[in-house]
Design an enzyme around this catalytic site. Structure first.
Site, PDB file in Angstrom:
ATOM      1  N   GLY A   1       0.765  -1.195   0.059  1.00  0.00           N
ATOM      2  CA  GLY A   1       0.003  -0.077   0.096  1.00  0.00           C
ATOM      3  C   GLY A   1       0.699   1.233   0.032  1.00  0.00           C
ATOM      4  O   GLY A   1       2.016   1.223   0.088  1.00  0.00           O
TER       5      GLY A   1
ATOM      6  N   GLY B   1       6.543   7.300   6.877  1.00  0.00           N
ATOM      7  CA  GLY B   1       5.888   8.099   5.871  1.00  0.00           C
ATOM      8  C   GLY B   1       6.632   9.157   4.995  1.00  0.00           C
ATOM      9  O   GLY B   1       5.987  10.166   4.382  1.00  0.00           O
TER      10      GLY B   1
ATOM     11  N   ASP C   1       4.612  -4.373  -7.124  1.00  0.00           N
ATOM     12  CA  ASP C   1       3.912  -2.888  -6.570  1.00  0.00           C
ATOM     13  C   ASP C   1       4.526  -1.979  -7.128  1.00  0.00           C
ATOM     14  O   ASP C   1       4.067  -0.537  -6.943  1.00  0.00           O
ATOM     15  CB  ASP C   1       4.221  -2.779  -5.078  1.00  0.00           C
ATOM     16  CG  ASP C   1       5.419  -2.995  -4.684  1.00  0.00           C
ATOM     17  OD1 ASP C   1       6.080  -3.914  -4.791  1.00  0.00           O
ATOM     18  OD2 ASP C   1       5.934  -2.122  -3.917  1.00  0.00           O
TER      19      ASP C   1
HETATM   20  P1  AMP Z   1       9.336   0.817  -2.504  1.00  0.00           P
HETATM   21  O1  AMP Z   1      10.000  -0.243  -2.747  1.00  0.00           O
HETATM   22  O2  AMP Z   1      10.050   2.112  -2.409  1.00  0.00           O
HETATM   23  O3  AMP Z   1       8.389   1.075  -3.727  1.00  0.00           O
HETATM   24  O4  AMP Z   1       8.441   0.700  -1.199  1.00  0.00           O
HETATM   25  C1  AMP Z   1       7.787  -0.577  -0.973  1.00  0.00           C
HETATM   26  C2  AMP Z   1       6.764  -0.196   0.053  1.00  0.00           C
HETATM   27  O5  AMP Z   1       7.354   0.454   1.295  1.00  0.00           O
HETATM   28  C3  AMP Z   1       5.469   0.676  -0.140  1.00  0.00           C
HETATM   29  O6  AMP Z   1       4.313   0.207   0.504  1.00  0.00           O
HETATM   30  C4  AMP Z   1       5.950   1.956   0.222  1.00  0.00           C
HETATM   31  O7  AMP Z   1       4.784   2.875   0.436  1.00  0.00           O
HETATM   32  C5  AMP Z   1       6.494   1.569   1.567  1.00  0.00           C
HETATM   33  N1  AMP Z   1       7.431   2.676   2.131  1.00  0.00           N
HETATM   34  C6  AMP Z   1       8.505   2.897   1.569  1.00  0.00           C
HETATM   35  N2  AMP Z   1       9.343   3.829   2.213  1.00  0.00           N
HETATM   36  C7  AMP Z   1       8.470   4.405   3.098  1.00  0.00           C
HETATM   37  C8  AMP Z   1       8.522   5.185   4.193  1.00  0.00           C
HETATM   38  N3  AMP Z   1       9.443   6.077   4.562  1.00  0.00           N
HETATM   39  N4  AMP Z   1       7.413   5.326   5.051  1.00  0.00           N
HETATM   40  C9  AMP Z   1       6.201   4.314   5.070  1.00  0.00           C
HETATM   41  N5  AMP Z   1       6.261   3.490   3.991  1.00  0.00           N
HETATM   42  C10 AMP Z   1       7.106   3.467   3.045  1.00  0.00           C
HETATM   43 MG    MG Z   2       6.604   1.581  -4.476  1.00  0.00          MG
END
Ligand code: AMP
Ligand code: MG
Length: 517
Positions: free
Chosen positions: A104, A139, A273
Site C-alpha cells: 500500500g 511516511g 507493486d
Molecule cells: P518501494 O520499494 O519504495 O516502492 O516501497 C515498498 C513499500 O514500502 C511501499 O508500500 C511503500 O509505500 C513503503 N514505504 C517505503 N518507504 C516508506 C516510508 N518511509 N514510510 C512508509 N512507507 C514506506
Molecule cells: Mg513503490
C-alpha cells in the site's frame, strides 16, 4: 486562466468508484475489502518550494507558486483544499520474486484528481506522512531521493518515455532519519515532498492483493475502474474486456522495457507493486543509468547478489511480472489459458520493440541477417569500457571514410588498445556497408533524434543533490532546464553530458544506491 494550487478543484473519481476502508485511523493495519483508506497528510514545520515543472502545471492548469504561501502549504500537506478527500491506496506485491502480502501507499497520499487542459490526473504527495500502510516506517522522504524522483520523472518524459510526472518539489524544514547504508549509523537528512502526477497510480499489485484474498468483488470493481477510466477502448469490464485490457498492457509493458533498455535506464526495484497498470514508469527509487556499458549493471545495493533487476534482465522481469498479474486476473477472465496465451506473446512483443529501438539507435533497420553485427556491437561495447549514451550519439558522426575512432573517442573510458582499435575498425566497416545506401545527413538527423545527449546521469544528479543540500536552491531548476531538451546540443552544459568522472566511480548515489529514501 491557470488557478493557484490551493484553489484547484479536486475530484474523487478513484474514491467514488472503489470501496473505502471504514476505519479512519492512520494506524498500521491489514485492510480488507477496500481499495483505499482515508489518510490526511501530516503537517510539516516550514515548507518551501524548491522546484516546479511548468509543463506539468500547464497540463493541470495550475500556476507556479511563490516560495512559501498557501499553494506551497497544499504541496506540503499543511493545508487540504476544499473538496479533496486525501487517501492512500491499498495494494500488495511480489518483492524480489516473493509474495510480500499487503504493502500500500505507505508515504504517498493522493489529494484526488484534477482536470485541466491536459486531461484528468491523479495528484499525489510523496512523503506526506504516515498512512495505514506505513508499517513501521515514518511516511516521509529525504531530499536526496525526492530530487532524484523529481528530476528523473521529468527527464524521462522529455526522453519520450511513458512516465508519472512531477509537478513540484518542496522541502519540509524537518529532518528525516535514515540509515543510508544499512550499517547501523542513522543520520538526519533534510525532508522533502514530491508532488507526483499521473492519469493513474494503480499498480499490478492493486489486483494481486484482492486476488490473493479471493476477493472477487474488489477485483471486479478495480477492473471496472481501470477499464472505465483508462482503457475505454476495450469496452465493458467483462471477461473479454479484461482480456483485451491485459493484452494492451502486455504490449505497453514490452515497449516500456525496450525503451528503458535503449536509453540505458535501470529501474532498480521492479517489484510488482512498482509496475504501472498503464505501462508507465512509476516509483523512482534506486534507479540508475548505464555509464559504462555493462549488461549486468544494477544500481540497487539490495540487488547486488542476485542482480534480479539488472539492465538486461528487465525484459524478462517485465514478462515475469505480467505472469503474476495474469494469475490475479484469472477470476475475472475465468480461463487461465487465455491469459497465459497473452503472456506467452510477450517475448515476441519485446523483441519487436527492442529491434525498433535498436534500429533507431544504430541508424538502419535491423533485420534477422544483422544478428552477427548486433552481437559484435555488444561484444565490442563491453570489451572496451564504453559509455552507452555517448557512444550512440557519437556513432551518427562517424564519417563514410577515415578513422572511425576519432568520432567515437569521447565514448571510451580508456583509449582502446591496438586489438580493440582493430575490432572497432572492423565493426564500423560493416556498419558503413549497412548504412551505405542512405543520405548521410538524413541518417544523422534520424539517429540524433533517437540518441540523447543529456540524461540524468547518476553523478550529475548527485552533484545537484549536494548543491541543493548546501543551500543552492536553484540547482534543481537549472538541471531540469537542461534535461528539458535532451537531444539538443547545449554547449554551456556540455560537462553534464560527459563520461562519469573518476570521483563518481564508486561513490554512493552515483553507482550504488540503497532503497533507503
Ligand atoms: P518501494 O520499494 O519504495 O516502492 O516501497 C515498498 C513499500 O514500502 C511501499 O508500500 C511503500 O509505500 C513503503 N514505504 C517505503 N518507504 C516508506 C516510508 N518511509 N514510510 C512508509 N512507507 C514506506
Ligand atoms: Mg513503490
Amino acid at each position: 486562466m491557470p488557478a493557484p494550487v490551493h484553489e484547484l478543484r479536486f475530484g474523487t473519481r478513484f474514491q467514488r468508484s472503489l470501496p473505502v476502508d471504514p476505519d479512519m485511523r492512520l494506524w498500521p493495519r491489514e485492510v480488507r475489502g477496500a481499495a483505499w483508506s482515508r489518510a490526511h497528510p501530516t503537517p510539516v514545520r516550514s515548507p518551501r518550494l524548491v522546484s516546479w515543472a511548468d509543463e506539468v502545471g500547464a497540463l493541470l492548469g495550475v500556476e507556479r507558486p511563490t516560495e512559501t504561501g498557501p499553494a506551497v502549504d497544499v504541496l506540503a500537506g499543511n493545508r487540504v483544499p476544499e473538496g479533496s478527500e486525501p487517501f492512500a491506496a491499498c495494494y500488495g506485491g511480489h518483492q524480489f520474486g516473493q509474495w510480500a502480502g499487503q504493502l500500500g501507499d505507505g508515504r504517498a497520499i493522493a489529494l484526488g484528481d484534477v482536470t485541466g487542459p491536459g486531461g484528468t490526473f491523479e495528484v499525489q504527495l510523496k512523503g506526506a506522512g504516515p498512512t495505514p500502510y506505513s508499517r513501521r516506517a515514518d511516511g516521509r522522504a529525504v531530499l536526496r531521493s525526492s530530487i532524484r524522483e523529481f528530476i528523473c520523472s521529468e527527464a524521462m518524459h522529455h526522453l519520450h518515455v511513458p512516465t508519472t510526472r512531477a509537478l513540484a518539489l518542496v522541502t519540509t524544514g524537518e529532518p528525516v532519519v535514515r540509515d543510508m547504508f544499512y550499517d547501523g549509523n542513522p543520520t538526519e537528512e533534510p525532508g522533502a515532498i514530491v508532488t507526483r502526477v499521473a492519469p493513474s497510480f494503480v499498480r499490478f499489485g492493486n489486483f494481486e492483493l484482492p486476488a490473493s484474498r479471493s476477493d472477487r468483488d474488489l477485483l471486479q470493481a478495480l477492473a471496472e475502474h481501470v477499464i472505465g477510466e483508462h482503457y475505454p477502448e476495450v469496452g465493458r469490464a467483462d471477461a473479454e474486456g479484461v482480456l483485451r485490457f491485459f493484452t494492451l498492457l502486455t504490449e505497453r509493458t514490452a515497449k516500456l522495457m525496450a525503451r528503458w533498455m535503449a536509453l540505458g535506464f535501470v529501474h532498480g526495484v521492479m517489484n510488482t507493486d512498482n509496475l504501472s497498470i498503464l505501462g508507465i514508469t512509476i516509483d523512482y527509487g534506486p534507479y540508475g543509468w548505464l555509464d559504462v556499458f555493462d549488461p549486468d549493471f544494477t544500481p540497487n545495493t539490495t540487488d547486488y547478489r542476485e542482480g534480479r533487476y539488472r539492465w538486461r534482465q528487465q525484459a524478462a522481469i517485465g514478462h515475469w511480472n505480467l505472469a503474476r498479474l495474469a494469475r490475479a486476473l484469472v477470476p475475472l477472465v475465468g480461463d487461465a489459458e487465455r491469459l497465459d496465451a497473452v503472456v506467452a506473446g510477450y517475448p515476441e512483443a519485446f523483441s519487436a520493440a527492442w529491434r525498433e529501438e535498436l534500429s533507431a539507435k544504430i541508424g538502419f533497420t535491423v533485420q534477422a541477417g544483422d544478428d552477427p553485427l548486433v552481437m559484435e556491437l555488444f561484444g565490442a561495447l563491453q570489451a572496451s569500457e564504453t559509455d552507452w549514451t555517448i557512444f550512440f550519439r557519437s556513432l551518427a558522426d562517424v564519417p563514410r571514410t577515415g578513422d572511425p575512432l576519432l568520432a567515437l573517442a569521447e565514448a571510451f573510458y580508456a583509449p582502446p588498445d591496438a586489438a580493440l582499435r582493430q575490432r572497432w575498425g572492423a565493426w564500423v566497416a560493416s556498419w558503413r556497408v549497412r548504412t551505405a545506401g542512405e543520405d548521410p545527413a538524413e541518417r544523422r538527423a534520424r539517429m540524433n533524434a533517437a540518441n540523447p545527449i543529456f540524461i540524468p546521469r547518476n553523478w550529475v544528479v548527485q552533484e545537484c543533490i549536494e548543491a541543493t543540500e548546501a543551500g543552492d536552491v536553484g540547482a534543481v531548476d537549472r538541471l531540469l532546464e537542461v534535461l528539458r531538451r535532451p537531444y539538443e546540443p547545449q554547449p554551456g552544459s556540455a560537462r553534464l553530458a560527459g563520461r562519469r568522472p573518476d570521483w563518481a566511480r564508486n561513490k554512493p548515489g552515483c553507482s550504488a544506491l540503497s532503497c533507503s529514501s
